[in-house]
Design a protein around this motif. Structure first.
Motif, PDB file in Angstrom:
ATOM      1  N   ALA A  71       0.912  -1.189  -0.008  1.00  0.00           N
ATOM      2  CA  ALA A  71      -0.027  -0.011   0.124  1.00  0.00           C
ATOM      3  C   ALA A  71       0.973   1.257  -0.086  1.00  0.00           C
ATOM      4  O   ALA A  71       0.655   2.276  -0.589  1.00  0.00           O
ATOM      5  CB  ALA A  71      -0.872   0.020   1.247  1.00  0.00           C
ATOM      6  N   GLN A  72       1.871   1.246   0.753  1.00  0.00           N
ATOM      7  CA  GLN A  72       2.956   2.215   0.892  1.00  0.00           C
ATOM      8  C   GLN A  72       3.586   2.639  -0.611  1.00  0.00           C
ATOM      9  O   GLN A  72       3.557   3.564  -1.089  1.00  0.00           O
ATOM     10  CB  GLN A  72       3.948   2.141   1.730  1.00  0.00           C
ATOM     11  CG  GLN A  72       4.858   3.395   2.075  1.00  0.00           C
ATOM     12  CD  GLN A  72       4.205   4.674   2.586  1.00  0.00           C
ATOM     13  OE1 GLN A  72       3.686   4.652   3.864  1.00  0.00           O
ATOM     14  NE2 GLN A  72       3.824   5.433   1.416  1.00  0.00           N
ATOM     15  N   LEU A  73       4.060   1.331  -1.138  1.00  0.00           N
ATOM     16  CA  LEU A  73       4.646   1.535  -2.346  1.00  0.00           C
ATOM     17  C   LEU A  73       3.629   2.042  -3.431  1.00  0.00           C
ATOM     18  O   LEU A  73       4.225   2.886  -4.596  1.00  0.00           O
ATOM     19  CB  LEU A  73       5.379   0.225  -2.857  1.00  0.00           C
ATOM     20  CG  LEU A  73       6.416  -0.174  -1.914  1.00  0.00           C
ATOM     21  CD1 LEU A  73       6.716  -1.448  -2.333  1.00  0.00           C
ATOM     22  CD2 LEU A  73       7.559   0.696  -2.158  1.00  0.00           C
ATOM     23  N   ALA A  74       2.514   1.636  -3.498  1.00  0.00           N
ATOM     24  CA  ALA A  74       1.255   2.117  -4.441  1.00  0.00           C
ATOM     25  C   ALA A  74       1.201   3.430  -4.248  1.00  0.00           C
ATOM     26  O   ALA A  74       0.846   4.262  -5.162  1.00  0.00           O
ATOM     27  CB  ALA A  74       0.265   1.330  -4.115  1.00  0.00           C
ATOM     28  N   GLU A  75       1.265   4.217  -3.005  1.00  0.00           N
ATOM     29  CA  GLU A  75       0.893   5.426  -2.932  1.00  0.00           C
ATOM     30  C   GLU A  75       2.189   6.397  -3.084  1.00  0.00           C
ATOM     31  O   GLU A  75       2.001   7.423  -3.644  1.00  0.00           O
ATOM     32  CB  GLU A  75       0.630   5.731  -1.137  1.00  0.00           C
ATOM     33  CG  GLU A  75       0.653   7.292  -0.987  1.00  0.00           C
ATOM     34  CD  GLU A  75      -0.363   7.906  -1.536  1.00  0.00           C
ATOM     35  OE1 GLU A  75      -0.226   9.140  -1.903  1.00  0.00           O
ATOM     36  OE2 GLU A  75      -1.547   7.490  -1.919  1.00  0.00           O
ATOM     37  N   ASP A  76       3.376   5.855  -3.044  1.00  0.00           N
ATOM     38  CA  ASP A  76       4.622   6.670  -3.522  1.00  0.00           C
ATOM     39  C   ASP A  76       4.587   6.463  -5.218  1.00  0.00           C
ATOM     40  O   ASP A  76       4.877   7.512  -5.815  1.00  0.00           O
ATOM     41  CB  ASP A  76       5.818   5.738  -3.049  1.00  0.00           C
ATOM     42  CG  ASP A  76       6.292   5.844  -1.531  1.00  0.00           C
ATOM     43  OD1 ASP A  76       5.514   6.739  -1.049  1.00  0.00           O
ATOM     44  OD2 ASP A  76       6.860   5.158  -0.970  1.00  0.00           O
ATOM     45  N   ASP A  77       4.212   5.479  -5.730  1.00  0.00           N
ATOM     46  CA  ASP A  77       4.072   5.524  -7.301  1.00  0.00           C
ATOM     47  C   ASP A  77       3.110   6.353  -7.663  1.00  0.00           C
ATOM     48  O   ASP A  77       3.327   7.175  -8.671  1.00  0.00           O
ATOM     49  CB  ASP A  77       3.786   3.855  -7.621  1.00  0.00           C
ATOM     50  CG  ASP A  77       3.776   3.746  -9.008  1.00  0.00           C
ATOM     51  OD1 ASP A  77       4.811   4.532  -9.530  1.00  0.00           O
ATOM     52  OD2 ASP A  77       3.312   2.963  -9.783  1.00  0.00           O
ATOM     53  N   HIS A  78       1.894   6.673  -6.864  1.00  0.00           N
ATOM     54  CA  HIS A  78       0.938   7.639  -7.210  1.00  0.00           C
ATOM     55  C   HIS A  78       1.504   9.125  -7.239  1.00  0.00           C
ATOM     56  O   HIS A  78       0.898   9.980  -7.906  1.00  0.00           O
ATOM     57  CB  HIS A  78      -0.251   7.454  -6.408  1.00  0.00           C
ATOM     58  CG  HIS A  78      -1.420   8.484  -6.527  1.00  0.00           C
ATOM     59  ND1 HIS A  78      -2.132   8.484  -7.778  1.00  0.00           N
ATOM     60  CD2 HIS A  78      -1.835   9.292  -5.627  1.00  0.00           C
ATOM     61  CE1 HIS A  78      -2.992   9.811  -7.609  1.00  0.00           C
ATOM     62  NE2 HIS A  78      -2.765  10.152  -6.491  1.00  0.00           N
ATOM     63  N   GLN A  79       2.148   9.168  -6.213  1.00  0.00           N
ATOM     64  CA  GLN A  79       2.774  10.674  -5.991  1.00  0.00           C
ATOM     65  C   GLN A  79       3.893  10.880  -7.116  1.00  0.00           C
ATOM     66  O   GLN A  79       4.078  11.973  -7.892  1.00  0.00           O
ATOM     67  CB  GLN A  79       3.613  10.821  -4.757  1.00  0.00           C
ATOM     68  CG  GLN A  79       2.531  10.551  -3.500  1.00  0.00           C
ATOM     69  CD  GLN A  79       1.791  11.968  -3.408  1.00  0.00           C
ATOM     70  OE1 GLN A  79       2.496  13.100  -3.332  1.00  0.00           O
ATOM     71  NE2 GLN A  79       0.695  11.985  -2.981  1.00  0.00           N
TER      72      GLN A  79
END
Length: 354
Positions: A71-79
Motif C-alpha cells: 500500500a505504501q509503495l502504491a501511494e509513492d508510485d501515485h505521487q
C-alpha cells in the motif's frame, strides 16, 4: 523509479537477485530463500523490485506487513510516477501555468533534496531533465527510431533548468512552482531512495528494529541480521555475471545507492546509449565511469548523489566527493578491466565477508 513499462524492466527481470548494482550478500541461488528467523517480503514495484528482510520477526506477521508495504509503495508510485497520467507528478507536468501547485510533504522533501544536490553538482543531477530523457526514449515515450537531431536536443534543453523550479512552504502545506510551461520533472533518479526510506520508517513504525530494506538500487539497514551480525551489502561488479561481487560494506545504519551505466541501455544507429543523460550536452553519457555508489544518512540522499556523480565522470566526481566529504565508491572501465576509486569516508564501511 518507474512503472513496469520502463525500457529497463526487461533487464530488471533478469536481475531479480542482484538489485541493480547493490545486492544482499547472498548467491543468486539462495537469495530468495528465507533464512532461519528471517522474514523476507519481496515483490515488484515501480519498474523494479523491492525486498524487505526482517530478523527475528515471526512469519505470522507476513500478510499484514506485506499489505502495508505494498500500500505504501502504491501511494509513492501515485505521487511520483511519470507513467501514470493521474499521478501527482504527471498532473504537475501536464499543467501549463505558473500558479504554485499543492504537493505532499514527502514530494517536497524529495525536490528540495534534489535541488540542493543539483546545485552542488553544478546541474549534473537535474530532475528537470525529463524532456531529454523522453527524447532519448528512457521515459514513458517509445524509443526513437533515429538518433535525435541537434535541433530536437536544443529544443528539449530549452525546457530544463533547476532555476525554473521551486518549492514553496506555506502554513497550509507545500507547493511546487515552475516558470517554464512545458517543464517536465522526472524524479526517477531519486524515487528508489525515497521509497526505501519510506519503507524503513514503516517497518520501524511496526516496532521492528532489525531489518534491511531495498527498492531497486537503494538500500537501508538497521540493527542486526538473524545471526546477530551487522547486515552486509555487496556492490556488484559491472559485468554480466550477476553474482560477481566487487566489494562488501557494513552500512552501520546508513543508506546506500548505486547508479550504473552498464545495465539500462539500448543500441541506436550502431551506438550503445546509456539511460543517464548529461544535461550539459543533452546526450547520454559516454565517459568511462560505469558505476557510482554512495553511502549517506538516507537512501534518498545517496540516490541523489550517485546520479550526479555518474554524469560528472570519474575525475570531477572524485573531486566533488572529496570536497563534500562524501562516502563514494567509483568503478571506471580501463581497457578490458576496471579501476576503483574511493574516498576515505567510504573505506570505513568496507568489510570482509562473514
Amino acid at each position: 523509479m518507474s512503472d513496469l513499462q520502463h525500457p529497463g524492466f526487461r533487464q530488471a527481470i533478469r536481475l531479480v537477485c542482484v538489485i541493480v548494482g547493490v545486492t544482499l550478500l547472498a548467491s543468486c541461488d539462495n537469495v530468495t530463500k528465507k533464512t532461519p528467523n528471517t522474514l523476507v517480503i519481496e515483490g515488484k514495484t515501480m519498474g523494479t523490485f523491492y525486498r524487505v528482510s526482517l530478523a527475528g520477526v515471526d512469519n505470522s506477521r507476513e500478510a499484514a506487513l506485506r499489505q502495508q508495504i505494498e500500500a505504501q509503495l502504491a501511494e509513492d508510485d501515485h505521487q511520483l510516477s511519470t507513467y501514470k497520467d493521474d499521478s501527482v507528478l504527471s498532473r504537475f507536468n501536464q499543467y501549463q501555468g505558473s500558479v504554485p501547485q499543492p504537493i505532499s510533504a514527502g514530494m517536497a522533501d524529495i525536490i528540495v533534496t534534489s535541488l540542493r544536490i543539483g546545485q552542488k553538482t553544478s546541474g549534473a543531477m537535474d530532475i528537470t531533465v525529463g524532456p531529454l530523457v523522453n527524447l532519448w526514449g528512457f521515459g514513458p515515450q517509445k524509443q526513437p527510431i533515429k538518433t535525435p537531431t541537434d535541433a530536437q536536443i536544443d529544443a528539449a534543453r530549452q525546457q530544463i533548468g533547476l532555476q525554473h523550479l521551486r518549492v514553496i512552504q506555506q502554513e497550509d502545506g507545500q507547493y511546487l512552482q515552475k516558470d517554464l510551461p512545458n517543464m517536465y520533472v522526472d524524479l526517477s533518479t531519486v524515487g528508489e531512495g525515497y521509497a526505501t526510506d519510506h519503507l524503513a520508517r514503516l517497518i520501524e513504525g511496526n516496532g521492528i528494529s532489525n531489518y534491511l530494506v531495498s527498492v531497486g538500487g537503494a538500500v537501508v539497514s538497521r540493527g542486526y541480521n538473524a545471526k546477530g551480525n551487522p547486515w552486509q551489502v555487496a556492490i556488484q561488479k559491472p559485468t554480466d555475471k550477476e553474482s560477481a561481487v566487487q566489494a562488501i560494506v557494513d552500512l552501520q545504519g546508513m543508506g546506500i545507492s548505486t547508479s550504473g551505466s552498464y545495465r539500462n541501455y539500448y543500441e541506436l544507429d550502431g551506438k550503445r546509449l546509456s539511460h543517464i543523460i548529461d544535461p550539459a550536452t543533452g546526450h547520454p553519457i559516454t565517459h568511462k565511469l560505469v558505476s557510482a555508489t554512495v553511502i549517506a544518512s538516507t537512501a534518498l540522499e545517496a540516490d541523489g548523489w550517485d546520479t550526479g556523480l555518474m554524469v560528472l565522470g570519474t575525475k570531477k566526481a572524485m573531486a566533488l566527493a572529496e570536497k563534500e566529504h562524501l562516502a563514494v565508491y567509483l568503478i571506471t572501465k580501463k581497457g578490458d578491466s576496471f579501476e576503483v576509486h574511493m574516498t576515505p569516508q567510504f573505506k570505513a564501511y568496507l568489510r570482509k565477508p562473514e
